[in-house]
Design a protein around this motif. Structure first.
Motif, PDB file in Angstrom:
ATOM      1  N   LEU A  18      -0.258   5.430  -2.609  1.00 54.47           N
ATOM      2  CA  LEU A  18       0.576   5.549  -1.414  1.00 54.47           C
ATOM      3  C   LEU A  18       0.727   4.192  -0.725  1.00 54.47           C
ATOM      4  O   LEU A  18       1.818   3.846  -0.246  1.00 54.47           O
ATOM      5  CB  LEU A  18      -0.042   6.562  -0.445  1.00 54.47           C
ATOM      6  N   LEU A  22       4.153   2.139   0.203  1.00 58.44           N
ATOM      7  CA  LEU A  22       4.524   1.709   1.549  1.00 58.44           C
ATOM      8  C   LEU A  22       4.652   0.199   1.652  1.00 58.44           C
ATOM      9  O   LEU A  22       5.376  -0.312   2.517  1.00 58.44           O
ATOM     10  CB  LEU A  22       3.474   2.207   2.552  1.00 58.44           C
ATOM     11  N   SER A  25       8.259  -1.559   1.773  1.00 58.40           N
ATOM     12  CA  SER A  25       9.158  -1.526   2.922  1.00 58.40           C
ATOM     13  C   SER A  25       8.437  -1.820   4.234  1.00 58.40           C
ATOM     14  O   SER A  25       8.932  -2.601   5.034  1.00 58.40           O
ATOM     15  CB  SER A  25       9.868  -0.170   2.998  1.00 58.40           C
ATOM     16  N   VAL A  26       7.267  -1.174   4.469  1.00 57.55           N
ATOM     17  CA  VAL A  26       6.517  -1.401   5.704  1.00 57.55           C
ATOM     18  C   VAL A  26       5.082  -1.772   5.338  1.00 57.55           C
ATOM     19  O   VAL A  26       4.220  -0.900   5.311  1.00 57.55           O
ATOM     20  CB  VAL A  26       6.538  -0.172   6.641  1.00 57.55           C
ATOM     21  N   PHE A  29       1.942  -0.531   7.413  1.00 57.92           N
ATOM     22  CA  PHE A  29       1.418   0.818   7.234  1.00 57.92           C
ATOM     23  C   PHE A  29       0.480   0.885   6.032  1.00 57.92           C
ATOM     24  O   PHE A  29      -0.449   1.682   6.022  1.00 57.92           O
ATOM     25  CB  PHE A  29       2.564   1.813   7.057  1.00 57.92           C
ATOM     26  N   VAL A  32      -2.898  -0.050   7.349  1.00 55.60           N
ATOM     27  CA  VAL A  32      -3.541   1.010   8.126  1.00 55.60           C
ATOM     28  C   VAL A  32      -3.985   2.141   7.213  1.00 55.60           C
ATOM     29  O   VAL A  32      -5.046   2.745   7.406  1.00 55.60           O
ATOM     30  CB  VAL A  32      -2.589   1.532   9.222  1.00 55.60           C
ATOM     31  N   LEU A  33      -3.177   2.448   6.191  1.00 57.42           N
ATOM     32  CA  LEU A  33      -3.550   3.506   5.250  1.00 57.42           C
ATOM     33  C   LEU A  33      -4.817   3.141   4.502  1.00 57.42           C
ATOM     34  O   LEU A  33      -5.724   3.973   4.320  1.00 57.42           O
ATOM     35  CB  LEU A  33      -2.402   3.734   4.270  1.00 57.42           C
ATOM     36  N   THR A  36      -7.743   3.536   6.845  1.00 52.62           N
ATOM     37  CA  THR A  36      -8.115   4.939   7.039  1.00 52.62           C
ATOM     38  C   THR A  36      -8.870   5.475   5.837  1.00 52.62           C
ATOM     39  O   THR A  36      -9.888   6.162   5.986  1.00 52.62           O
ATOM     40  CB  THR A  36      -6.863   5.794   7.259  1.00 52.62           C
ATOM     41  N   ALA A  37      -8.375   5.189   4.631  1.00 47.75           N
ATOM     42  CA  ALA A  37      -9.070   5.660   3.437  1.00 47.75           C
ATOM     43  C   ALA A  37     -10.466   5.063   3.360  1.00 47.75           C
ATOM     44  O   ALA A  37     -11.429   5.754   3.001  1.00 47.75           O
ATOM     45  CB  ALA A  37      -8.270   5.297   2.186  1.00 47.75           C
TER      46      ALA A  37
ATOM     47  N   ILE B   6      -5.267  10.888   6.020  1.00 46.76           N
ATOM     48  CA  ILE B   6      -4.678   9.873   5.128  1.00 46.76           C
ATOM     49  C   ILE B   6      -3.255  10.263   4.764  1.00 46.76           C
ATOM     50  O   ILE B   6      -2.332   9.435   4.769  1.00 46.76           O
ATOM     51  CB  ILE B   6      -5.556   9.725   3.873  1.00 46.76           C
ATOM     52  N   ILE B   9      -0.848   9.870   7.703  1.00 42.86           N
ATOM     53  CA  ILE B   9      -0.454   8.472   7.912  1.00 42.86           C
ATOM     54  C   ILE B   9       0.565   8.047   6.867  1.00 42.86           C
ATOM     55  O   ILE B   9       1.537   7.345   7.157  1.00 42.86           O
ATOM     56  CB  ILE B   9      -1.693   7.572   7.892  1.00 42.86           C
ATOM     57  N   ALA B  10       0.365   8.487   5.603  1.00 43.64           N
ATOM     58  CA  ALA B  10       1.339   8.139   4.562  1.00 43.64           C
ATOM     59  C   ALA B  10       2.698   8.759   4.877  1.00 43.64           C
ATOM     60  O   ALA B  10       3.746   8.109   4.699  1.00 43.64           O
ATOM     61  CB  ALA B  10       0.842   8.630   3.206  1.00 43.64           C
ATOM     62  N   ILE B  12       3.919   9.573   7.887  1.00 46.06           N
ATOM     63  CA  ILE B  12       4.524   8.834   9.003  1.00 46.06           C
ATOM     64  C   ILE B  12       5.047   7.487   8.505  1.00 46.06           C
ATOM     65  O   ILE B  12       6.136   7.029   8.900  1.00 46.06           O
ATOM     66  CB  ILE B  12       3.504   8.635  10.140  1.00 46.06           C
ATOM     67  N   GLY B  13       4.284   6.843   7.595  1.00 47.05           N
ATOM     68  CA  GLY B  13       4.725   5.552   7.055  1.00 47.05           C
ATOM     69  C   GLY B  13       6.026   5.664   6.295  1.00 47.05           C
ATOM     70  O   GLY B  13       6.929   4.833   6.440  1.00 47.05           O
ATOM     71  N   ILE B  14       6.148   6.713   5.476  1.00 47.78           N
ATOM     72  CA  ILE B  14       7.391   6.892   4.704  1.00 47.78           C
ATOM     73  C   ILE B  14       8.548   7.187   5.634  1.00 47.78           C
ATOM     74  O   ILE B  14       9.661   6.671   5.470  1.00 47.78           O
ATOM     75  CB  ILE B  14       7.200   8.006   3.661  1.00 47.78           C
TER      76      ILE B  14
END
Lengths: 130, 64
Positions: A18, A22, A25-26, A29, A32-33, A36-37, B6, B9-10, B12-14
């Motif tokens: 994931l 992400l 493009s961003v 994020f 942050v992902l 979090t993991a 997790i 958040i993924a 929201i990111g997409i």
């Protein structure tokens, strides 16, 4: 423990996938992902760590070592782990300079946490030499 | 801590990435950046609570 490790491996791989999606493009994020993991993995690993710490305390009490001696060692280990994880996260965000600052701060903090031990050793040597 | 965080958040990111692209193509670059920032703030607020909970757990575990 084995089942949790398998779950952790799957979650880590999915999170990496994931994050790579992400990142195109961003990229913020993705960071942050990853964070979090990582926090989820640490929260699951801390359970087994509690048993290890209890064993260390029990061994030190059997050996007749005061608990005040073990505390700085545990603090230094925790500071080292935290500094390493934080500097790797900064490098992942492309901030090598910030990662170097975090490493230096971690070294100084670890020195400060180990200070009581060094003072105790110095006093012991002074007592033995005089 | 739940694994669902997790995936939230993924998701929201997409969503933010898609909105970002739509706004950039429509020529609204500053709104795209504001959307990204808003999404980041939302996600950070969700994560910071979990980080604080983890540090409390470690502190209580080690009695540091």
């Amino acid at each position: 423990m084995m089942e949790w490790m398998i779950r952790a491996a799957v979650v880590a791989v999915v999170a990496a996938l994931l994050a790579s999606v992400l990142r195109q493009s961003v990229p913020q994020f993705a960071l942050v992902l990853t964070l979090t993991a990582g926090v989820w993995l640490l929260a699951g690993a801390v359970d087994s760590l509690g048993a290890v710490v209890e064993l260390i305390n029990r061994l030190s009490s059997i050996a007749g070592v005061e608990p005040q001696v073990i505390q700085p060692v545990l603090k230094t280990a925790a500071i080292a782990v935290l500094a390493r994880l934080t500097s790797e996260m900064c490098r992942g965000a492309g901030e090598q300079g910030l990662a170097a600052f975090v490493d230096t701060a971690g070294t100084l903090a670890a020195l400060g946490a180990a200070l009581p031990l060094l003072e105790g050793v110095a006093e012991l040597m002074a007592v033995m030499l005089t | 801590m739940d694994v669902d965080l997790i995936f939230k958040i993924a998701a929201i990111g997409i969503l933010v990435a898609v909105l970002n692209q739509v706004l950039i193509r429509a020529g609204r670059d500053e709104q795209a950046m504001m959307t990204t920032l808003a999404g980041l703030v939302v996600v950070l607020m969700m994560v910071v609570q979990e980080i604080a909970a983890l540090f409390d757990l470690v502190k209580n575990l080690f009695q540091l």
